[in-house]
Scaffold this motif. Structure first.
Motif, PDB file in Angstrom:
ATOM      1  N   GLU A 109       0.828  -1.145  -0.007  1.00  0.00           N
ATOM      2  CA  GLU A 109      -0.100   0.044  -0.064  1.00  0.00           C
ATOM      3  C   GLU A 109       0.995   1.278   0.089  1.00  0.00           C
ATOM      4  O   GLU A 109       1.999   1.209   0.664  1.00  0.00           O
ATOM      5  N   VAL A 110       0.396   2.316  -0.788  1.00  0.00           N
ATOM      6  CA  VAL A 110       1.134   3.662  -0.852  1.00  0.00           C
ATOM      7  C   VAL A 110       0.232   4.637   0.016  1.00  0.00           C
ATOM      8  O   VAL A 110      -0.693   4.658  -0.145  1.00  0.00           O
ATOM      9  N   ASN A 111       1.039   5.166   0.975  1.00  0.00           N
ATOM     10  CA  ASN A 111       0.304   6.019   1.678  1.00  0.00           C
ATOM     11  C   ASN A 111       0.370   7.438   1.175  1.00  0.00           C
ATOM     12  O   ASN A 111       1.218   8.213   1.099  1.00  0.00           O
ATOM     13  N   LEU A 112      -0.886   7.907   0.477  1.00  0.00           N
ATOM     14  CA  LEU A 112      -0.989   9.336   0.050  1.00  0.00           C
ATOM     15  C   LEU A 112      -1.679  10.288   0.933  1.00  0.00           C
ATOM     16  O   LEU A 112      -2.610   9.722   1.537  1.00  0.00           O
ATOM     17  N   THR A 113      -1.383  11.229   0.471  1.00  0.00           N
ATOM     18  CA  THR A 113      -2.104  12.451   1.325  1.00  0.00           C
ATOM     19  C   THR A 113      -3.573  12.504   0.686  1.00  0.00           C
ATOM     20  O   THR A 113      -3.702  12.010  -0.438  1.00  0.00           O
ATOM     21  N   ALA A 114      -4.526  13.378   1.073  1.00  0.00           N
ATOM     22  CA  ALA A 114      -5.740  13.741   0.450  1.00  0.00           C
ATOM     23  C   ALA A 114      -5.339  14.363  -0.961  1.00  0.00           C
ATOM     24  O   ALA A 114      -6.102  13.855  -1.846  1.00  0.00           O
ATOM     25  N   LYS A 115      -4.469  15.216  -0.887  1.00  0.00           N
ATOM     26  CA  LYS A 115      -4.426  15.975  -2.166  1.00  0.00           C
ATOM     27  C   LYS A 115      -3.508  15.145  -3.052  1.00  0.00           C
ATOM     28  O   LYS A 115      -3.785  15.073  -4.479  1.00  0.00           O
ATOM     29  N   GLU A 116      -2.458  14.366  -2.600  1.00  0.00           N
ATOM     30  CA  GLU A 116      -1.757  13.681  -3.433  1.00  0.00           C
ATOM     31  C   GLU A 116      -2.800  12.438  -4.341  1.00  0.00           C
ATOM     32  O   GLU A 116      -2.756  12.117  -5.330  1.00  0.00           O
ATOM     33  N   PHE A 117      -3.795  11.874  -3.468  1.00  0.00           N
ATOM     34  CA  PHE A 117      -4.777  10.942  -4.042  1.00  0.00           C
ATOM     35  C   PHE A 117      -5.541  11.599  -5.100  1.00  0.00           C
ATOM     36  O   PHE A 117      -5.729  11.109  -5.981  1.00  0.00           O
ATOM     37  N   ASP A 118      -5.769  12.819  -4.703  1.00  0.00           N
ATOM     38  CA  ASP A 118      -6.776  13.504  -5.702  1.00  0.00           C
ATOM     39  C   ASP A 118      -6.031  13.875  -7.066  1.00  0.00           C
ATOM     40  O   ASP A 118      -6.968  13.564  -8.076  1.00  0.00           O
ATOM     41  N   LEU A 119      -5.057  14.395  -6.774  1.00  0.00           N
ATOM     42  CA  LEU A 119      -4.271  14.466  -8.148  1.00  0.00           C
ATOM     43  C   LEU A 119      -3.835  13.150  -8.860  1.00  0.00           C
ATOM     44  O   LEU A 119      -3.982  13.266 -10.111  1.00  0.00           O
ATOM     45  N   LEU A 120      -3.527  12.347  -8.102  1.00  0.00           N
ATOM     46  CA  LEU A 120      -3.256  11.020  -9.193  1.00  0.00           C
ATOM     47  C   LEU A 120      -4.455  10.385  -9.689  1.00  0.00           C
ATOM     48  O   LEU A 120      -4.424   9.971 -10.682  1.00  0.00           O
ATOM     49  N   GLU A 121      -5.517  10.402  -8.811  1.00  0.00           N
ATOM     50  CA  GLU A 121      -6.812  10.216  -9.428  1.00  0.00           C
ATOM     51  C   GLU A 121      -7.267  10.925 -10.889  1.00  0.00           C
ATOM     52  O   GLU A 121      -7.788   9.916 -11.790  1.00  0.00           O
ATOM     53  N   LEU A 122      -7.112  12.048 -10.777  1.00  0.00           N
ATOM     54  CA  LEU A 122      -7.365  13.125 -11.764  1.00  0.00           C
ATOM     55  C   LEU A 122      -6.527  12.675 -13.008  1.00  0.00           C
ATOM     56  O   LEU A 122      -7.165  12.458 -14.221  1.00  0.00           O
TER      57      LEU A 122
END
Length: 229
Positions: A154-167
């Motif tokens: 598992e990769v521990n992403l911050t909320a903004k890192e996740f949002d950015l990668l998801e987009l």
């Protein structure tokens, strides 16, 4: 249900004032006066947002932010008494989602907190309508649980890192300018600049790329922006 907020500051008068102001917005407010206490409360309680001062006893705010990102993706709003750009960027480097500089107007602070909370709720509301998982080679993203993994890890992403990668993953091959990413992921009301995007892209590469200097997933279109391949 009311939002639960953690206010972390060693100045008790400031905490008292913030607690009063946020409770007027029907938020539940807990307080911590040093870095170690903040980490303990963040492990024990599910907060909707953390308001974290940089200058703290025992562990400073940057250390708290860095350690917190090992176990939570709660939005963190960093508070700094200094106005230099480097202090703000350092907060983002350590996993903060936003920052505000002292002295601040309480109305501006409330607006900033509400904007972060609105974006968090909107992402949660939209998640079920998207494909649950996206996978490219070893990288897998689960939009519903908001988890990312490389292979079995598992990769521990911050909320903004996740949002950015998801987009970026949802729009493979589409090149986004820094300004578009800033407006889309952080919102039009975000006061930061394009360097915020660069910091988060660099952090993402460090977490998901085998060789961040030769990325397989997130690429740079020189003079334009970033895209996912």
């Amino acid at each position: 249900m009311p939002y639960r907020v953690l206010v972390v500051d060693d100045e008790k008068l400031i905490v008292k004032g913030l607690k009063f102001a946020l409770e007027q917005e029907e938020m539940l407010v807990d307080a911590a006066y040093d870095g170690e206490e903040a980490l303990r409360l963040m492990r024990e309680t599910a907060y909707d947002i953390v308001l974290l001062d940089v200058m703290l006893p025992r562990l400073d705010g940057l250390e708290v932010c860095q350690q917190a990102r090992e176990f939570t993706s709660v939005p963190i709003l960093m508070v700094t008494a200094k106005g230099e750009d480097m202090d703000k960027i350092m907060g983002l480097e350590f996993g903060a989602d936003d920052y505000i500089t002292k002295p601040f107007n309480i109305i501006e602070l409330k607006a900033r907190i509400k904007a972060i909370l609105r974006r968090s709720v909107r992402k949660m509301d939209l998640a079920p309508t998207k494909a649950n998982t996206m996978k490219v080679r070893e990288l897998e993203l689960d939009a519903e649980s908001r988890r990312a993994s490389i292979g079995e890890s598992e990769v521990n992403l911050t909320a903004k890192e996740f949002d950015l990668l998801e987009l970026l993953m949802e729009n493979k091959g589409k090149v986004y300018s820094r300004e578009t990413l800033l407006n889309t992921v952080w919102g039009y009301d975000y006061p930061g600049d394009a360097r915020t995007v660069d910091v988060h892209i660099r952090r993402l590469r460090e977490k998901i790329e085998t060789n961040p200097s030769d990325p397989r997933y997130i690429h740079t279109k020189w003079g334009v922006g970033y895209y996912f391949q």
